[in-house]
Scaffold this motif. Sequence first.
Motif, mmCIF file in Angstrom:
data_model
loop_
_atom_site.group_PDB
_atom_site.id
_atom_site.type_symbol
_atom_site.label_atom_id
_atom_site.label_comp_id
_atom_site.label_asym_id
_atom_site.label_seq_id
_atom_site.Cartn_x
_atom_site.Cartn_y
_atom_site.Cartn_z
ATOM 1 N N ASN A 65 0.825 -1.213 0.000
ATOM 2 C CA ASN A 65 0.000 0.000 0.000
ATOM 3 C C ASN A 65 0.857 1.260 0.000
ATOM 4 O O ASN A 65 0.518 2.242 -0.663
ATOM 5 C CB ASN A 65 -0.949 0.005 1.197
ATOM 6 C CG ASN A 65 -2.048 -1.026 1.068
ATOM 7 O OD1 ASN A 65 -2.357 -1.500 -0.027
ATOM 8 N ND2 ASN A 65 -2.637 -1.399 2.187
ATOM 9 N N SER A 69 0.766 3.894 -2.966
ATOM 10 C CA SER A 69 0.453 5.278 -2.614
ATOM 11 C C SER A 69 1.546 6.233 -3.092
ATOM 12 O O SER A 69 1.260 7.314 -3.613
ATOM 13 C CB SER A 69 0.269 5.392 -1.103
ATOM 14 O OG SER A 69 0.073 6.723 -0.723
ATOM 15 N N GLU A 73 0.889 9.214 -5.753
ATOM 16 C CA GLU A 73 1.187 10.618 -5.433
ATOM 17 C C GLU A 73 2.112 11.229 -6.478
ATOM 18 O O GLU A 73 1.945 12.382 -6.874
ATOM 19 C CB GLU A 73 1.814 10.719 -4.050
ATOM 20 C CG GLU A 73 0.848 10.457 -2.914
ATOM 21 C CD GLU A 73 1.542 10.379 -1.561
ATOM 22 O OE1 GLU A 73 2.733 10.745 -1.458
ATOM 23 O OE2 GLU A 73 0.881 9.948 -0.602
#
Length: 155
Positions: A65, A69, A73
Amino acid sequence: MLFNNNSNNIETEGLSLSAKLIIIFLLIGLIPLITVGFLSVNNAQNGFREESFAKLKAVKEIKSNQITSFFEERMADVNVLSESLNVKNTMAELNQPYMNEGPNSNSYNQVINQYDTYLETYTEEYGYYDLFLINLEGEIIYSVAREKDFATNLE
């Protein structure tokens, strides 16, 4: 001699009844105790193994994760930057002098002087090492760090 040659039975003639009973009760008590101990150790090992795998799975999931992530981003940063008017203007104004005169020309440097601070600040603020502007032909027409990869074609 412990064994009687005639019947191969354990000889217990010399033991008293209380000693015989103690031995019998010890055997009766030790067999379940050893069995329960063995089963408990086996179950504990299985439990520890399952717990370890569960922890590893959780760590794997957390790391997965975090990596996902991180890249989401970065892609969001790229999308926002690509829609910036400063970047669009830089690309529009920088491509022609780069393609016609090269990256060392005065007209190229004049355009860079207008937008360089914005792009340098962006890389510093977001913690990037470098930032590239790449035209449709695959040429790296701008690089904040201006290292070996600057002014090369990605194709």
